[in-house]
Enzyme design. Structure first.
Site, mmCIF file in Angstrom:
data_model
loop_
_atom_site.group_PDB
_atom_site.id
_atom_site.type_symbol
_atom_site.label_atom_id
_atom_site.label_comp_id
_atom_site.label_asym_id
_atom_site.label_seq_id
_atom_site.Cartn_x
_atom_site.Cartn_y
_atom_site.Cartn_z
ATOM 1 C CB SER A 28 -0.812 0.179 1.145
ATOM 2 O OG SER A 28 -1.592 1.461 1.331
ATOM 3 C CE1 TYR A 69 -4.250 -2.006 4.453
ATOM 4 C CE2 TYR A 69 -3.632 0.215 3.786
ATOM 5 C CZ TYR A 69 -4.154 -0.878 3.430
ATOM 6 O OH TYR A 69 -4.196 -1.439 2.110
#
Length: 268
Positions: free
Chosen positions: A145, A158
């Site tokens: 990501s 995350y």
């Protein structure tokens, strides 16, 4: 279009929705011999594998897989290798987003996200490596990501899981490329997938088709780190080239998200 994906055997986790489903569809459309679709959602997996199986008969193999379970992942990858004696691609795609204020993050959430986003990728990667080393080729593609590349407020959990995936993938490339293995890690910004749940995706999000087209193009170029869309490549470059300006941008984002949580209960 090159023949990079033709007659290849691929494993895709998180294959019943979002980017994973897009990857499975694009592999089949580009001539893959077999796509082994792993997903934890039995209803979605049955529906999507049946749909794709009708269009690409004999090429779609669904398997119920929880990527936090090493035995599940190993069974999926072994089945793909046994199909025609070779394993060409492993897409460790399954994962989940997590954008929350710190005060709402529990240690159970930390464990869940690390098990899913990091260990699920670790299991798929390390189950595939010995098979690919033995055959002398193979391409492992992991889901990172942009939050694993740059600091992003309200996404510490995350980001931690994804930065670990990125570092692992980069390290393995330099270690194992002499054995014929290729690694890539894709680092998206916002893509219009079910990861947003019932929320409307942010206005800067791109389609799954656009995302997968770019991933595949960069895979063919043997790119190690794949960042998209362009706005995320610009932000990544800013972080590395002009930290003062980047800090201003991210502090503005933090203020915006703080206000959005206060007034709307969500980060955008």
């Amino acid at each position: 279009m090159s023949g990079y994906f033709e007659n290849k055997v691929a494993v895709v986790t998180g294959a019943a929705s979002g980017i994973g489903l897009g990857i499975a569809e694009h592999l089949l459309a580009r001539g893959a011999m077999a796509v082994f679709m792993g997903d934890v959602n039995e209803t979605n997996l049955e529906r999507e594998s049946r749909r794709l199986g009708l269009a690409y008969q004999g090429k779609v193999f669904p398997q119920l897989v929880d990527v936090t379970n090493l035995e599940h992942v190993t069974k999926l990858i072994s089945a793909a290798k046994a199909f025609d004696g070779h394993l060409d691609f492993v897409f460790n795609n399954a994962g989940m987003g997590m954008t929350l204020p710190t005060e709402k993050i529990t240690f159970d959430i930390w464990r869940f996200i690390i098990d899913l986003n990091l260990m699920g990728v670790v299991y798929g990667t390390y189950a595939a490596i010995p098979l690919m080393r033995e055959q002398g080729f193979g391409h492992i593609i992991n889901a990172g990501s942009i939050t694993g590349r740059i600091p992003v407020p309200y996404q510490a959990v995350y980001a931690a899981s994804k930065s670990a995936v990125i570092s692992m993938t980069e390290s393995l490339q330099y270690e194992l490329e002499a054995d014929g293995l290729q690694f890539s890690v894709f680092c998206p910004g916002n893509v219009r997938t079910p990861i947003f749940g019932e929320l409307t995706p942010p206005p800067d999000s791109i389609s799954v088709d656009d995302a997968v087209d770019y991933i595949f193009e960069e895979m063919e170029n043997k790119s190690l780190v794949i960042i998209f869309p362009q706005i995320m490549r610009d932000v990544d470059a800013l972080y590395r080239g002009n930290r003062e300006e980047f800090d201003k941008t991210i502090r503005n984002l933090a203020r915006e998200r703080r206000e959005n949580y206060r007034t709307k209960g969500t980060y955008f």
